[in-house]
Design a protein around this motif. Structure first.
Motif, short mmCIF file in Angstrom:
data_model
loop_
_atom_site.label_atom_id
_atom_site.label_comp_id
_atom_site.label_asym_id
_atom_site.label_seq_id
_atom_site.Cartn_x
_atom_site.Cartn_y
_atom_site.Cartn_z
N TRP A 1 5.41 -5.29 -4.19
CA TRP A 1 4.18 -5.61 -3.48
C TRP A 1 3.44 -4.31 -3.12
O TRP A 1 4.03 -3.24 -3.02
N THR A 2 2.14 -4.47 -2.93
CA THR A 2 1.30 -3.36 -2.48
C THR A 2 0.82 -3.65 -1.07
O THR A 2 0.31 -4.74 -0.80
N GLU B 1 1.89 -13.43 -8.70
CA GLU B 1 0.77 -12.81 -7.98
C GLU B 1 0.35 -13.68 -6.81
O GLU B 1 0.60 -14.89 -6.78
N ALA C 1 -1.59 -3.74 1.77
CA ALA C 1 -3.04 -3.67 1.95
C ALA C 1 -3.41 -3.25 3.36
O ALA C 1 -4.45 -2.62 3.58
N ASP D 1 8.72 -1.99 5.10
CA ASP D 1 9.24 -0.71 4.64
C ASP D 1 10.77 -0.64 4.68
O ASP D 1 11.36 0.33 4.18
N GLY E 1 9.07 -2.81 -3.58
CA GLY E 1 8.19 -2.16 -4.54
C GLY E 1 7.39 -3.13 -5.38
O GLY E 1 6.50 -2.73 -6.12
N THR F 1 2.75 -8.54 -10.06
CA THR F 1 3.79 -7.76 -10.72
C THR F 1 4.63 -8.64 -11.64
O THR F 1 4.69 -9.86 -11.47
N VAL G 1 0.20 -7.91 2.42
CA VAL G 1 0.56 -7.36 1.11
C VAL G 1 -0.12 -8.13 -0.01
O VAL G 1 -0.49 -9.30 0.13
N THR G 2 -0.26 -7.45 -1.12
CA THR G 2 -0.76 -8.04 -2.36
C THR G 2 0.35 -7.98 -3.39
O THR G 2 1.00 -6.94 -3.56
#
Length: 363
Positions: free
Chosen positions: A163-164, A128, A166, A138, A161, A184, A180-181
């Motif tokens: 990372w999220t 994390e 932000a 992307d 995938g 996972t 990114v956050t």
């Protein structure tokens, strides 16, 4: 590897870039298009694996020839994460992880706090943290980052995938990026301890080295464009290059370009060595100063046309400004260099300076 093979690889890269990276393709990339066909050509010719040894499935180029490809990518402003992929694959292989043929990214903001890594069981880790600036989020297959496990340095590969996003934005060079956050689980084969001979922060150092080398390539292109423009553009019946003030500015630019070239050699010498931090720090900081002067004088000589969308100069000056900030600004590396000098105060400043890794043959 035979130096002839390295020279062939460099020549192949230059042929690919010169034939495919046109002003039209740069304009398309600046509008957000992913140049999939160009990446396929780059991948088919083995360039993403150029710095991975043959035993690990790579091209096995020596460092000098491999980093020459990075310099050429800067000279042609290749709008793809080739340099990041080459450096990331090199680090993955050195840490015993599987390199990838697809595009890779790295967290380029510096200094970035290492991600936090914990072991859940024998097959699963948890990672994390934050990535303030991740290019091409992307389009890349994975992001390679530095992580800490109980204070020990690890390299992690975050599959797409993991990372999220932000926030999305574009870099100064108009390349897509995101904040990114990461929070996972991660398969154990995607994390490994960093060997001691790579130093405590190889991602940051390798990133600073490739940005320094790419800036040298882009700086040379900016000077070439400016010199050509000053020779062909006329004012009051004579070329701009005949005016003394323009000659003075071109001489200052040429001197600064020579500085970036020398710094590129220094960065190549310090790449992936445990004692290369001071060399890379000095090279990145000094190159950042030099490209600021180069870009400013280029636009001053060109006037308004230099900033126009129809003229290619802006692609290269914006690239210089973007690369200058990635993996630590001049201020960061100046402070890092000062800290290293203080850590070696017992040997004296002159011994510290002359003890830096000497530059190899020109890259």
């Amino acid at each position: 590897m035979d130096s002839n093979v390295g020279q062939i690889a460099v020549s192949t890269a230059e042929r690919i870039f010169s034939q495919t990276v046109t002003r039209q393709s740069l304009d398309s990339a600046a509008e957000g298009e992913w140049l999939a066909d160009l990446w396929q050509v780059i991948s088919d010719n083995g360039l993403p694996l150029a710095l991975v040894d043959e035993a690990s499935g790579g091209f096995g180029l020596d460092i000098d020839h491999g980093l020459m490809i990075v310099r050429l990518a800067g000279r042609y402003a290749v709008p793809l994460p080739l340099a990041e992929t080459m450096a990331a694959n090199h680090l993955l292989a050195r840490c015993g992880l599987e390199p990838a043929e697809g595009p890779l990214s790295m967290i380029v903001s510096g200094p970035a706090a290492p991600l936090a890594l914990t072991r859940k069981d024998d097959t699963t880790w948890h990672v994390e943290g934050q990535g303030a600036h991740v290019p091409w989020p992307d389009h890349v297959e994975s992001v390679v980052a530095h992580a800490h496990l109980d204070g020990a340095n690890h390299l992690v590969r975050l599959p797409h995938g993991a990372w999220t996003i932000a926030e999305t934005f574009t870099s100064t060079a108009d390349h897509p990026a995101a904040r990114v956050t990461i929070d996972t689980d991660l398969a154990a084969e995607n994390a490994a301890p960093i060997p001691a001979d790579l130093g405590p922060d190889p991602v940051m150092l390798a990133g600073a080295a490739i940005r320094t080398i790419a800036m040298a390539g882009a700086a040379q292109k900016v000077f070439d464009l400016t010199s050509e423009y000053a020779t062909t553009r006329k004012q009051f019946g004579r070329p701009l290059s005949r005016f003394q003030v323009i000659q003075h500015d071109l001489a200052r630019m040429a001197s600064a370009v020579a500085v970036t070239s020398a710094c590129a050699d220094m960065a190549a010498a310090g790449f992936s060595t445990p004692d290369g931090a001071a060399t890379i720090a000095a090279a990145k900081a000094r190159t950042g100063e030099a490209v600021g002067l180069i870009a400013g004088l280029a636009h001053q000589i060109h006037g308004a046309i230099g900033a126009s969308q129809e003229y290619e100069l802006q692609h290269f000056t914006r690239l210089l400004w973007s690369l200058r900030d990635d993996f630590g600004t001049e201020r960061h590396w100046q402070a890092r260099l000062a800290t290293l000098a203080l850590d070696h105060a017992d040997q004296g400043p002159w011994a510290f300076i002359t003890g830096m890794e000497p530059a190899r043959e020109a890259v």
